[in-house]
Scaffold this motif. Structure first.
Motif, PDB file in Angstrom:
ATOM      1  N   MET A 207      37.694  16.609  42.085  1.00  0.00           N
ATOM      2  CA  MET A 207      37.719  18.047  42.323  1.00  0.00           C
ATOM      3  C   MET A 207      36.369  18.726  42.101  1.00  0.00           C
ATOM      4  N   SER A 208      35.598  18.247  41.095  1.00  0.00           N
ATOM      5  CA  SER A 208      34.409  18.982  40.684  1.00  0.00           C
ATOM      6  C   SER A 208      33.132  18.457  41.328  1.00  0.00           C
ATOM      7  N   PRO A 209      32.371  19.326  41.988  1.00  0.00           N
ATOM      8  CA  PRO A 209      31.073  18.916  42.542  1.00  0.00           C
ATOM      9  C   PRO A 209      30.006  18.778  41.457  1.00  0.00           C
ATOM     10  N   GLN A 210      30.341  19.150  40.226  1.00  0.00           N
ATOM     11  CA  GLN A 210      29.398  19.091  39.115  1.00  0.00           C
ATOM     12  C   GLN A 210      29.415  17.749  38.390  1.00  0.00           C
ATOM     13  N   MET A 211      30.264  16.832  38.801  1.00  0.00           N
ATOM     14  CA  MET A 211      30.398  15.561  38.088  1.00  0.00           C
ATOM     15  C   MET A 211      29.076  14.804  38.070  1.00  0.00           C
ATOM     16  N   GLY A 212      28.714  14.285  36.895  1.00  0.00           N
ATOM     17  CA  GLY A 212      27.491  13.507  36.758  1.00  0.00           C
ATOM     18  C   GLY A 212      27.621  12.132  37.383  1.00  0.00           C
ATOM     19  N   THR A 213      26.475  11.571  37.773  1.00  0.00           N
ATOM     20  CA  THR A 213      26.459  10.245  38.398  1.00  0.00           C
ATOM     21  C   THR A 213      27.040   9.185  37.481  1.00  0.00           C
ATOM     22  N   ASP A 214      26.757   9.285  36.176  1.00  0.00           N
ATOM     23  CA  ASP A 214      27.262   8.291  35.232  1.00  0.00           C
ATOM     24  C   ASP A 214      28.786   8.304  35.151  1.00  0.00           C
ATOM     25  N   LEU A 215      29.377   9.494  35.158  1.00  0.00           N
ATOM     26  CA  LEU A 215      30.839   9.595  35.106  1.00  0.00           C
ATOM     27  C   LEU A 215      31.463   9.080  36.401  1.00  0.00           C
TER      28      LEU A 215
END
Length: 256
Positions: free
Chosen positions: A99-107
């Protein structure tokens, strides 16, 4: 050989892969931030120390959550290997939906490798600069994420904000009630964070109405994993393996 590089807030982790196997891995401190020339020198020394033939590296994949380090790291690697690096990120198309475009690459990498490797609904607990719990189901839907201050981050804050508390060894105390200052702090940090992680896992399971399979990773995960039955496996290379999977998927799609 494939070189995978994970640029994190505290460390840069390197993983050298031959096929599916990570044959060598090491970590460099991210702080203080370094110039391209400094990074180039450090990378060159590290390869020599780990007896890695630079000429055998044929591809380089980079994932980053530190934007101002991404360019100098990629440039120094390109300069060292004379290979164009491939950047993987949450924008790499996979079977995952989130859902979130803010998700970090590591996650994103954590979720993707868990989805590819393990059955059912999974939680990846990453004991890094931040403590994160990333949940992904069997269909590849990222159900959500929990973010809290990391263990070392909290410990540094405690030490920096008090007059009489000093740094301690990250070691599991023999009992909950400490007998000296070091044991008291070890109990609060180790058992306190362990209780938080166990409580969050229970809350997620209750919210989803199912038992999840829990994987731990991150710099201090090896301390916590043996202390609870809720964590099923500890894999210090989980994130770097996830970045490799993103690279493979991106390459198949012809995206460089």
């Amino acid at each position: 050989m494939l070189l995978v590089v994970n640029i994190g807030n505290s460390n840069i982790r390197f993983g050298v892969f031959e096929g599916d196997e990570c044959v060598n891995s090491w970590v460099m401190n991210t702080k203080p931030y370094k110039t391209e020339d400094e990074l180039y020198s450090q990378f060159k020394i590290a390869f020599k120390n780990y007896d890695i033939d630079i000429n055998r590296i044929k591809d380089i994949a980079v994932g980053s959550v530190v934007p101002h380090l991404t360019y100098p790291v990629r440039k120094s690697l390109q300069r060292l290997h004379n290979i164009k690096t491939t950047l993987v990120s949450k924008n790499t198309p996979t079977e995952l939906t989130f859902m979130s475009p803010q998700m970090g690459t590591d996650l994103y990498a954590n979720a993707y490798y868990a989805f590819k490797k393990y059955e059912g609904t999974k939680i990846v607990v990453d004991f890094g600069t931040a403590l994160t719990l990333t949940c992904v189901d069997k269909n590849g839907e990222i159900k959500g994420v929990v973010i809290a201050p990391g263990v070392i981050t909290s410990l540094k804050s405690l030490i920096g904000s008090t007059a009489q508390l000093s740094d301690i060894e990250m070691r599991t105390p023999k009992q909950t009630l400490g007998k000296d200052t070091e044991e008291c702090m070890q109990s609060g940090v180790i058992f306190g964070f362990l209780s938080m992680v166990e409580g969050l896992i229970d809350r997620i399971n209750k919210e989803l109405k199912e038992e999840t399979y829990v994987i731990a990773t991150g710099g201090t995960g090896h301390i916590f994993a043996p202390l609870t039955s809720k964590i099923k496996i500890y894999d210090r290379l989980h994130t770097i393996k996830g970045l490799r999977e993103l690279y493979i998927t991106q390459k198949k799609e012809g995206l460089q």
